[in-house]
Design a protein around this motif. Structure first.
Motif, PDB file in Angstrom:
ATOM      1  N   GLN A 433      -4.601  -3.155  -6.513  1.00  0.00           N
ATOM      2  CA  GLN A 433      -4.372  -1.728  -5.906  1.00  0.00           C
ATOM      3  C   GLN A 433      -2.997  -0.973  -5.243  1.00  0.00           C
ATOM      4  O   GLN A 433      -1.786  -1.518  -5.742  1.00  0.00           O
ATOM      5  CB  GLN A 433      -5.091  -1.567  -4.430  1.00  0.00           C
ATOM      6  CG  GLN A 433      -6.339  -3.128  -4.614  1.00  0.00           C
ATOM      7  CD  GLN A 433      -7.507  -1.929  -5.204  1.00  0.00           C
ATOM      8  OE1 GLN A 433      -7.341  -0.475  -5.127  1.00  0.00           O
ATOM      9  NE2 GLN A 433      -8.661  -2.428  -5.788  1.00  0.00           N
ATOM     10  N   PRO A 434      -2.899   0.314  -5.553  1.00  0.00           N
ATOM     11  CA  PRO A 434      -2.066   0.873  -4.969  1.00  0.00           C
ATOM     12  C   PRO A 434      -1.146   0.610  -3.372  1.00  0.00           C
ATOM     13  O   PRO A 434      -2.341   0.832  -3.204  1.00  0.00           O
ATOM     14  CB  PRO A 434      -1.930   2.232  -5.559  1.00  0.00           C
ATOM     15  CG  PRO A 434      -3.252   2.383  -5.024  1.00  0.00           C
ATOM     16  CD  PRO A 434      -3.767   1.105  -5.668  1.00  0.00           C
ATOM     17  N   ASN A 435      -0.141   0.984  -3.563  1.00  0.00           N
ATOM     18  CA  ASN A 435       0.049   1.225  -1.902  1.00  0.00           C
ATOM     19  C   ASN A 435       0.251  -0.177  -1.844  1.00  0.00           C
ATOM     20  O   ASN A 435      -0.677  -1.364  -0.560  1.00  0.00           O
ATOM     21  CB  ASN A 435       0.069   2.124  -1.320  1.00  0.00           C
ATOM     22  CG  ASN A 435       0.129   2.936  -1.718  1.00  0.00           C
ATOM     23  OD1 ASN A 435       1.151   3.728  -2.552  1.00  0.00           O
ATOM     24  ND2 ASN A 435      -1.181   4.114  -1.619  1.00  0.00           N
ATOM     25  N   PRO A 436       0.347  -1.538  -2.015  1.00  0.00           N
ATOM     26  CA  PRO A 436       0.422  -2.798  -1.555  1.00  0.00           C
ATOM     27  C   PRO A 436       1.621  -3.262  -0.400  1.00  0.00           C
ATOM     28  O   PRO A 436       2.381  -2.686  -0.767  1.00  0.00           O
ATOM     29  CB  PRO A 436       0.473  -4.061  -2.750  1.00  0.00           C
ATOM     30  CG  PRO A 436       1.818  -2.989  -3.904  1.00  0.00           C
ATOM     31  CD  PRO A 436       1.552  -1.562  -3.400  1.00  0.00           C
ATOM     32  N   LEU A 437       0.345  -4.080   0.259  1.00  0.00           N
ATOM     33  CA  LEU A 437       2.230  -4.108   1.843  1.00  0.00           C
ATOM     34  C   LEU A 437       2.303  -5.765   1.704  1.00  0.00           C
ATOM     35  O   LEU A 437       1.072  -6.362   1.497  1.00  0.00           O
ATOM     36  CB  LEU A 437       0.424  -3.980   3.141  1.00  0.00           C
ATOM     37  CG  LEU A 437       0.973  -2.684   2.760  1.00  0.00           C
ATOM     38  CD1 LEU A 437      -0.448  -2.114   4.245  1.00  0.00           C
ATOM     39  CD2 LEU A 437       2.200  -1.675   3.686  1.00  0.00           C
ATOM     40  N   PRO A 438       2.813  -6.050   2.327  1.00  0.00           N
ATOM     41  CA  PRO A 438       3.340  -7.823   2.317  1.00  0.00           C
ATOM     42  C   PRO A 438       2.339  -8.577   3.452  1.00  0.00           C
ATOM     43  O   PRO A 438       1.606  -7.186   4.478  1.00  0.00           O
ATOM     44  CB  PRO A 438       4.853  -7.691   2.788  1.00  0.00           C
ATOM     45  CG  PRO A 438       5.096  -6.078   2.825  1.00  0.00           C
ATOM     46  CD  PRO A 438       4.302  -5.285   2.482  1.00  0.00           C
ATOM     47  N   ILE A 439       2.476  -9.333   3.358  1.00  0.00           N
ATOM     48  CA  ILE A 439       1.765 -10.257   4.490  1.00  0.00           C
ATOM     49  C   ILE A 439       2.120 -10.174   5.747  1.00  0.00           C
ATOM     50  O   ILE A 439       1.250 -10.247   6.305  1.00  0.00           O
ATOM     51  CB  ILE A 439       1.446 -12.011   4.076  1.00  0.00           C
ATOM     52  CG1 ILE A 439       1.223 -12.194   4.755  1.00  0.00           C
ATOM     53  CG2 ILE A 439       2.759 -12.284   5.109  1.00  0.00           C
ATOM     54  CD1 ILE A 439      -0.990 -12.506   4.721  1.00  0.00           C
ATOM     55  N   TRP A 440       3.422  -9.794   5.756  1.00  0.00           N
ATOM     56  CA  TRP A 440       3.265  -9.268   7.333  1.00  0.00           C
ATOM     57  C   TRP A 440       2.410  -8.071   7.602  1.00  0.00           C
ATOM     58  O   TRP A 440       2.609  -8.092   9.155  1.00  0.00           O
ATOM     59  CB  TRP A 440       5.018  -9.064   7.921  1.00  0.00           C
ATOM     60  CG  TRP A 440       6.001  -9.034   6.693  1.00  0.00           C
ATOM     61  CD1 TRP A 440       6.181  -7.814   6.437  1.00  0.00           C
ATOM     62  CD2 TRP A 440       6.377  -9.281   4.968  1.00  0.00           C
ATOM     63  NE1 TRP A 440       7.116  -7.370   6.020  1.00  0.00           N
ATOM     64  CE2 TRP A 440       6.747  -8.056   4.871  1.00  0.00           C
ATOM     65  CE3 TRP A 440       6.601 -10.691   5.178  1.00  0.00           C
ATOM     66  CZ2 TRP A 440       8.212  -8.277   3.144  1.00  0.00           C
ATOM     67  CZ3 TRP A 440       7.254 -10.815   3.629  1.00  0.00           C
ATOM     68  CH2 TRP A 440       8.307 -10.128   3.773  1.00  0.00           C
ATOM     69  N   ALA A 441       2.098  -7.201   7.200  1.00  0.00           N
ATOM     70  CA  ALA A 441       1.171  -6.314   7.282  1.00  0.00           C
ATOM     71  C   ALA A 441       0.242  -6.708   8.325  1.00  0.00           C
ATOM     72  O   ALA A 441       0.247  -5.895   8.917  1.00  0.00           O
ATOM     73  CB  ALA A 441       1.567  -4.907   6.651  1.00  0.00           C
ATOM     74  N   TYR A 442      -0.566  -7.596   7.425  1.00  0.00           N
ATOM     75  CA  TYR A 442      -1.508  -8.383   7.961  1.00  0.00           C
ATOM     76  C   TYR A 442      -1.950  -8.725   8.852  1.00  0.00           C
ATOM     77  O   TYR A 442      -1.743  -8.386   9.962  1.00  0.00           O
ATOM     78  CB  TYR A 442      -2.134  -9.968   7.228  1.00  0.00           C
ATOM     79  CG  TYR A 442      -2.038  -8.604   5.842  1.00  0.00           C
ATOM     80  CD1 TYR A 442      -3.994  -8.817   4.893  1.00  0.00           C
ATOM     81  CD2 TYR A 442      -2.035  -8.379   4.367  1.00  0.00           C
ATOM     82  CE1 TYR A 442      -4.403  -8.777   3.997  1.00  0.00           C
ATOM     83  CE2 TYR A 442      -2.388  -7.834   3.831  1.00  0.00           C
ATOM     84  CZ  TYR A 442      -3.452  -7.774   3.368  1.00  0.00           C
ATOM     85  OH  TYR A 442      -3.709  -7.571   1.918  1.00  0.00           O
TER      86      TYR A 442
END
Length: 714
Positions: A433-442
């Protein structure tokens, strides 16, 4: 009186003459051998030098990371040929009878060739890696020739030396063999257990003989200088109080005191965090230098995380956690990137989820999470270079409070940091997916306080997933982090702002001690980590005492000491890491904190990796250990018994199962969602028993990269 060295040379020449005479007398079918034996020494030397130059030039073949990885064995063999040919030349110059002018001329030619080869390629990148070739060449050539010279001198001085030599050689061979048996057994050992050769489980491929363990610690970079940091000349005492007031006490009064206020990089967009486009230069441009006076308060801006206090010729770093947690608002994620399940367009209330609140006698408070990423540290390298930390790690296993386990078949999924950290932080090597976020964003989306320490002037999101974003104006740090410390590690005293910042003698990949203002670089990182723990733990304790919803925290910190060619700099991390583990144990934080110490991969450079199968195994077997609170351990085992297909304890089973950074990612996901989690993520996490007899294909490891395979007989 005749020199014994001259006698030795005469004996060599006599032996050479007798050998060639016998071959002439009895004849020989090998004309090439006769030609070599009767060739003038100058011709032989010229031939050897030609082999030396040719093989060394061939070893300079270059390409990208994949090319170097595929041809590393060939490059190593070519370097060995060049070492042997030059060594034979050196022996002929000094052991054989040769005119002085010829000897001097040959040495001059060798020196000229060496200088030309250095200037031809002394690069420190995959495309031009001549400097690394020089280091490896010298690491083999110098000890080899010193040993030959010692042998030669003793042969000349001691009567019947050959007899003594072979006796010593036999004793040394027996001792080395016994040591290798010991180190081979040690290779499989861990903190509380050992790699078990269980039928049906994969085994490391090839002959694993850890010759590198025969070298004493410090052997590979003893010539690079001390592994200690030189203290600053003036003592500086500096601190920041709760009101943001900086106080400085300095021995030097005549030169004045200045404060460099470092920029806060958390909110910077991706385009400003590109290390290849001058991330460090941009930081230096935004440093503000101000004079300090004790006669008036020096108040820091609330967003400032770090300053450098300069007193005369000495400097020190002062860090703080700001804003304080009491002033930090709960983050509300934007609707277009909210990672919470209820915000997902595919979310269904009937989706497979489990809520722990229904479990009897279960702690509902969310655990803190601390992840220390040790770059390029294998399972064996952790115990080889961090013995104090290994001893303290063992004491973290306290049944009833918290338990420790480690993974013996933890297998990397890529050659370098790239694929392995993407698998751990995003769950995908190639983001779908575009704009993937790292786990710390979760974690931040779920109410956690998130912090990250980048101790190498690097930004993970920009470097590894930055190209997947629609706009480079996007700030991943502002979206996913509450605190970030990066600026101090971009200062030119550690991270060069001219030339190659990733050289062998300066910067994060240096083979020398990583120092900054009289301290190890990692000590500044640990200092900020201590402050984070203190601030967050104290606030959490106050909230719990008032029966309020206490915000947990998620901290990630990266340490780069293991990422250099000799594998020796990692030793400097041992004391600080051991103290950190002791403080975690003694403070009681582990009762509600999940502590993970893991690596992305093992060392992928240096002698061990280039020449030994054991080094290639280590590269695929990064270190991983995790401490979990007792209540989480009990729940995991109970849930596995009630809902899992295999009733074996997940912690006992997974220690011997083939697992990867993909399981690490789902472990992060489960902890972020606690006390309610997706059952699919649970099944793929380390809290669930992974399948026995797992293959690399099933684990998501490429066939060409797989190093742990199930024997064909099983």
């Amino acid at each position: 009186t005749v020199s014994p060295i001259i006698n030795a040379r005469d004996s060599i020449d006599l032996a050479y003459y007798e050998f060639s005479s016998k071959r002439r007398k009895h004849g020989s079918s090998n004309n090439w051998a006769n030609l070599i034996l009767h060739a003038p020494k100058s011709v032989v030397v010229a031939g050897l030098l030609t082999i030396f130059v040719t093989s060394y030039l061939l070893s300079l073949q270059a390409g990208d990371l994949v090319y170097i990885n595929e041809h590393l064995g060939t490059i190593g063999a070519e370097l060995l040929v060049s070492v042997v040919s030059l060594t034979v030349t050196t022996v002929m110059l000094y052991a054989g009878r040769m005119r002085s002018n010829t000897r001097r001329g040959t040495l001059l030619v060798i020196m000229c060739i060496s200088v030309i080869l250095y200037w031809y390629d002394h690069g420190e990148r995959f495309e031009h890696h001549g400097f690394y070739n020089i280091l490896v060449f010298l690491l083999i050539f110098v000890p080899l020739n010193m040993a030959i010279a010692l042998f030669y001198v003793l042969w000349c001085k001691i009567e019947n030396f050959i007899v003594y030599f072979f006796i010593s050689l036999a004793i040394g061979g027996i001792a080395a063999s016994a040591s290798l048996v010991h180190y081979r057994r040690v290779f499989d050992q861990g903190t509380l257990g050992v790699f078990q050769y269980t039928p049906g489980e994969c085994q490391w491929t090839g002959r694993n003989i850890p010759f590198i363990d025969l070298l004493p610690a410090g052997t590979q970079n003893f010539w690079a200088g001390s592994m200690y940091c030189r203290p600053e000349r003036q003592r500086i005492k500096a601190s920041v109080d709760g009101d943001g007031v900086l106080r400085v006490a300095c021995e030097s009064k005549d030169k004045g005191v200045f404060v460099d206020v470092l920029p806060e990089t958390r909110q910077w967009p991706l385009k400003d965090k590109d290390m290849w486009s001058g991330f460090n230069h941009l930081i230096l441009e935004q440093v503000v230098r101000l004079p300090y006076s004790s006669s008036r308060p020096f108040v820091l801006n609330e967003t400032t995380q770090a300053v450098v206090v300069r007193c005369g010729s000495s400097s020190t770093i002062v860090t703080r956690v700001s804003p304080p947690l009491a002033k930090l608002l709960v983050y509300v994620p934007p609707s277009d990137s909210d990672t919470r399940p209820s915000s997902s367009p595919t979310f269904s209330p009937e989706s497979a989820r489990f809520n722990v609140s229904g479990a009897p006698k279960m702690q509902l408070g969310r655990p803190n999470v601390i992840y220390l990423m040790l770059d390029a540290v294998s399972h064996r390298q952790f115990y080889r270079r961090l013995p104090k930390s290994a001893q303290v790690l063992k004491t973290l296993h306290r049944p009833g409070s918290h338990r420790l386990f480690e993974l013996y078949r933890y297998h990397s999924v890529g050659f370098s940091t790239d694929n392995n950290t993407k698998a751990a932080y995003t769950g995908e090597i190639y983001p779908s997916q575009p704009n993937p976020l790292p786990i710390w964003a979760y974690y931040r989306d779920r109410g956690y306080v998130t912090a990250r320490i980048e101790a190498s002037c690097d930004d993970w999101a920009k470097k590894y997933i930055g190209s997947k974003f629609d706009s480079q104006e996007y700030s991943v740090g502002n979206r996913s982090l509450d605190y970030e410390l990066s600026s101090p590690f971009c200062l030119p005293e550690y991270f060069p702002n001219v030339g190659n910042a990733y050289g062998n003698f300066k910067g994060p990949n240096s083979i020398t001690a990583h120092c900054l203002y009289g301290c190890y670089v990692h000590d500044w990182a640990f200092d900020y980590l201590y402050q984070l723990r203190t601030e967050l733990s104290e606030h959490r304790a106050k909230q719990l005492a008032q029966q309020k919803d206490a915000r947990p925290f998620m901290i990630t910190a990266t340490f780069i000491e293991g990422h250099e060619g000799t594998g020796e700099v990692l030793r400097t991390l041992d004391d600080s890491l051991a103290l950190f583990l002791e403080s975690m144990r003694d403070s009681g934080e582990l009762d509600d904190t999940v502590l993970i110490i893991g690596a992305d991969h093992g060392l992928h450079m240096g002698l061990n990796f280039a020449f030994l199968q054991s080094g290639r195994i280590e590269h695929k077997n990064p270190f991983f250990a995790m401490s979990v609170p007792e209540w989480l351990h009990e729940f995991s085992e109970k849930y596995q018994t009630e809902h899992g297909s295999e009733k074996m304890s997940p912690f006992v089973a997974n220690e011997q199962r083939l697992v990867t950074p993909f399981e690490t990612h789902h472990t992060f996901r489960v902890l972020a969602d606690w006390p309610e989690f997706e059952t699919d993520s649970w099944k793929r996490s380390l809290f669930a028993t992974q399948n026995a007899g797992r293959t690399c294909e099933e684990a998501g490891i490429g066939a060409n990269f797989c190093m742990c395979k199930i024997p064909a007989t099983q």
